[in-house]
Design a protein around this motif. Structure first.
Motif, short mmCIF file in Angstrom:
data_model
loop_
_atom_site.label_atom_id
_atom_site.label_comp_id
_atom_site.label_asym_id
_atom_site.label_seq_id
_atom_site.Cartn_x
_atom_site.Cartn_y
_atom_site.Cartn_z
N LEU A 397 0.90 -1.20 0.01
CA LEU A 397 0.01 -0.06 0.08
C LEU A 397 0.88 1.21 -0.10
N ILE A 398 0.78 1.98 -1.14
CA ILE A 398 1.52 3.22 -1.00
C ILE A 398 0.85 4.64 -1.08
N GLY A 399 1.26 5.19 -0.15
CA GLY A 399 0.58 6.58 0.11
C GLY A 399 0.64 7.56 -0.85
N ALA A 400 -0.30 8.49 -1.27
CA ALA A 400 -0.23 9.35 -2.18
C ALA A 400 1.02 10.18 -1.97
N GLY A 401 1.62 10.48 -2.99
CA GLY A 401 2.69 11.26 -3.02
C GLY A 401 4.20 10.80 -2.56
N SER A 402 4.19 9.57 -2.80
CA SER A 402 5.59 8.95 -2.35
C SER A 402 6.46 8.74 -3.50
N THR A 403 7.73 8.82 -2.90
CA THR A 403 8.71 8.36 -4.20
C THR A 403 9.51 6.94 -3.69
N ILE A 404 9.29 6.13 -4.50
CA ILE A 404 9.67 4.69 -4.15
C ILE A 404 11.19 4.43 -4.67
N ARG A 405 11.95 4.54 -3.83
CA ARG A 405 13.51 4.46 -4.45
C ARG A 405 14.14 2.93 -3.91
N ARG A 406 13.53 1.96 -3.26
CA ARG A 406 13.81 0.83 -2.66
C ARG A 406 12.87 -0.30 -2.92
N ASN A 407 13.33 -1.66 -2.92
CA ASN A 407 12.26 -2.51 -3.08
C ASN A 407 11.59 -2.38 -1.72
N LEU A 408 10.27 -2.84 -2.03
CA LEU A 408 8.93 -2.90 -1.04
C LEU A 408 8.82 -4.59 -0.92
N LYS A 409 8.78 -4.85 0.46
CA LYS A 409 8.23 -6.15 0.83
C LYS A 409 6.81 -6.43 0.79
N LYS A 410 6.38 -7.92 0.58
CA LYS A 410 4.94 -8.14 0.52
C LYS A 410 4.25 -7.45 1.73
N GLY A 411 2.99 -6.98 1.22
CA GLY A 411 2.16 -6.43 2.29
C GLY A 411 2.61 -5.08 3.08
N GLU A 412 3.88 -4.55 2.51
CA GLU A 412 4.19 -3.48 3.34
C GLU A 412 3.33 -2.01 3.11
N LEU A 413 3.39 -1.08 4.01
CA LEU A 413 2.87 0.13 3.81
C LEU A 413 3.92 1.11 3.58
N PHE A 414 3.90 1.86 2.46
CA PHE A 414 4.94 2.83 2.17
C PHE A 414 4.56 4.14 1.99
N VAL A 415 5.06 5.14 2.81
CA VAL A 415 4.53 6.51 2.45
C VAL A 415 5.95 7.43 2.49
N THR A 416 6.15 8.19 1.66
CA THR A 416 7.21 9.26 1.75
C THR A 416 6.51 10.57 1.47
N ARG A 417 6.62 11.55 2.34
CA ARG A 417 6.07 12.79 2.34
C ARG A 417 6.93 13.98 3.07
N GLY A 418 7.07 15.33 2.89
CA GLY A 418 7.72 16.09 3.57
C GLY A 418 6.85 16.42 4.75
N GLU A 419 7.48 16.90 5.82
CA GLU A 419 6.63 17.16 6.75
C GLU A 419 5.62 18.17 6.45
N GLU A 420 4.40 18.35 7.27
CA GLU A 420 3.47 19.34 7.04
C GLU A 420 3.95 20.60 7.79
N VAL A 421 3.67 21.62 6.97
CA VAL A 421 4.07 23.06 7.48
C VAL A 421 2.68 23.89 7.37
N SER A 422 2.39 24.21 8.64
CA SER A 422 1.06 25.15 8.46
C SER A 422 1.09 26.35 9.52
N LYS A 423 0.69 27.60 8.78
CA LYS A 423 0.69 28.82 9.38
C LYS A 423 -0.66 29.39 9.34
N ALA A 424 -1.52 29.56 10.02
CA ALA A 424 -2.80 30.26 10.11
C ALA A 424 -2.59 31.56 9.38
N GLY A 425 -3.46 32.08 8.50
CA GLY A 425 -3.37 33.42 7.99
C GLY A 425 -2.09 33.91 7.31
N PHE A 426 -1.28 32.98 7.09
CA PHE A 426 0.19 33.64 6.37
C PHE A 426 0.06 34.24 5.28
#
Ligand code: UD1
Ligand code: MG
Length: 435
Positions: A397-426
């Motif tokens: 299961l690969i989360g949206a926005g992921s970059t897969i750069r290594r082999n994934l094992k059977k049944g694995e969840l894989f997500v790569t995302r930048g950390e969320e940054v949020s500033k209200a009213g910025f």
């Protein structure tokens, strides 16, 4: 058809100056195959002695035709310096059989059934005549009392001859002795300083040889001399190819907008929507190709493709849904869904896998191509990339926005995302605006 009674010789030594191209005329393609391919294919239905005369770019043409026909045809080389022209082309040609059909190599629309009619007339020579209002470029045929008297090339004709609209289509059936006795008598005393095959007619007629005209249709006997002729010939052949598949049960919506090449094959019940282009040796089996899709040398079985999809060579798709703006190249997909906006190249994808919108295989690292292997039941979230070489095993299961750069094992969840940054009213602060 008894193939042991007729020799066929195809003239293909000329450069084809009017094509304005470095490619020899007979290698120009219509509906995906070289013009010469078609006349050889049809000739082989009638004769086991088919000879092609080569001159300009001889080896290139020979190699290409041998790819299709192997040693089923023979070749003879014309001396273009000392014996130029369609008459010079036959110097040294020895037919095996008593009847000889001579074809210009620039007639890709000829069909065996039409050619066989030349054999059925009782005459020492039978020659093809077109009756057309547009006489441009053709030799004029002078006919009296149902006998052809002479052929005069356009460049050598006076106004009275130019006004004739009986034209030499460029196919002749000779008794072998006629060629043997008149070819050596040709001269090159004409506007083009060439040995014209067509001059045999007047010479033979003077000796009361019987020369019957056979009136033929442009849809079969059109000569191709320039790129406009080429385009027109492709339309005629394209229609013929489409009509034949429609008659065999393929459903085509607005066939005038569809392009299907000679090497394409359909099996079972298929639908092809408007604007589709199917090329190379594609095979479409029980499938639906939707509007504006392009298929090149691919196999599609029990699948639906498009609208606006692009399958590039060596794609093999089975029980699969390919949606709009999906490009697939050299990949095997079985029971896969790739509904939107993807590039899938050099990949193998297993059954039950869902490819999210915007998934890209990064198959090229700037130097070489690498493979992406994706197993069964994998769910790939939108806007992900697989950097090849990479293997994703079953049930990942690969989360949206992921970059897969290594082999994934059977049944694995894989997500790569930048950390969320949020500033209200910025926004308002940054642009100095009121909210
Ligand atoms: C030829 C006929 C013309 C006819 C027309 C039909 C002659 C002299 N003229 O003219 O009467 O109306 O075809 O399309 O025959 N070729 C050779 N060696 C050569 C020259 C040509 O093999 O030295 C081959 C070409 O590759 C081509 C064919 O002969 O496949 C016809 O040659 P092309 O130059 O097209 O003749 P046309 O001017 O069309
Ligand atoms: Mg020609």
């Amino acid at each position: 058809m008894n193939k042991n009674s007729l020799s066929i010789v195809i003239l293909a030594a000329g450069k084809g100056t009017r094509m304005k191209s470095n490619t020899p005329k007979v290698l120009h393609r219509i509906c995906g195959r070289e013009m010469l391919y078609y006349s050889i294919k049809e000739s082989l239905k009638l004769s086991n002695d088919v000879c092609v005369i080569l001159g300009f770019e001889a080896e290139r043409i020979k190699e290409k035709m041998q790819e299709y026909f192997g040693d089923k045809i023979r070749f003879l080389y014309q001396d273009l310096v000392d014996f130029p022209g369609t008459g010079g082309a036959l110097k040294g040609y020895l037919p095996k059989y008593k009847k000889v059909l001579v074809l210009n190599g620039d007639m890709p629309l000829v069909q065996a059934e039409e050619l066989s009619k030349f054999m059925h007339l009782d005459s020492e020579v039978v020659m093809s005549v077109l009756d057309l209002p547009n006489t441009n470029g053709y030799g004029r045929v002078v006919i009296r009392e149902n006998q052809v008297q002479e052929i005069i090339e356009e460049k050598d004709a006076n106004a009275e001859i130019l006004a004739l609209h009986t034209l030499n289509a460029g196919v002749y059936c000779f008794n072998r002795e006629i060629l043997e006795s008149y070819l050596p008598r040709l001269d090159n005393n004409n506007a083009q300083k060439e040995y014209y095959l067509t001059d045999i007619i007047a010479l033979a007629r003077r000796d009361s040889v019987t020369i019957m005209p056979l009136f033929v249709e442009i849809t079969n006997f059109k000569g191709v001399n320039d790129k406009l002729d080429l385009a027109r010939a492709e339309e005629i052949l394209g229609d013929r190819i489409k009509e034949s598949w429609i008659k065999k049960g393929v459903l085509m919506c607005l066939p005038n907008t569809i392009y299907i090449e000679e090497g394409v094959e359909f099996v079972g019940e298929c639908v092809v929507e408007n604007g589709v282009r199917i090329c190379g040796d594609s095979k479409i089996i029980h499938s639906h190709i939707k509007a504006q899709s392009i298929i090149e040398s691919s196999i599609i079985e029990s699948s639906d493709v498009g609208p606006l999809a692009h399958l590039r060579p060596q794609s093999v798709i089975k029980n699969t849904h390919i949606g709009n703006f999906v490009e697939v190249k050299k990949s095997q997909l079985e029971s896969v869904k790739a509904g939107h906006l993807s590039y899938i190249g050099d990949s193998e994808i297993g059954s039950g896998t869902n490819i999210g919108a915007g998934f890209i295989t990064c198959n090229y690292n700037g130097k070489s191509k690498h493979k992406t292997i994706i197993g069964k039941n994998v769910f790939i979230g939108s806007d992900s990339q697989a950097v090849a070489p990479v293997v994703i095993e079953d049930d990942c299961l690969i989360g949206a926005g992921s970059t897969i750069r290594r082999n994934l094992k059977k049944g694995e969840l894989f997500v790569t995302r930048g950390e969320e940054v949020s500033k209200a009213g910025f926004f308002y602060k940054f642009f100095n605006k009121k909210s």
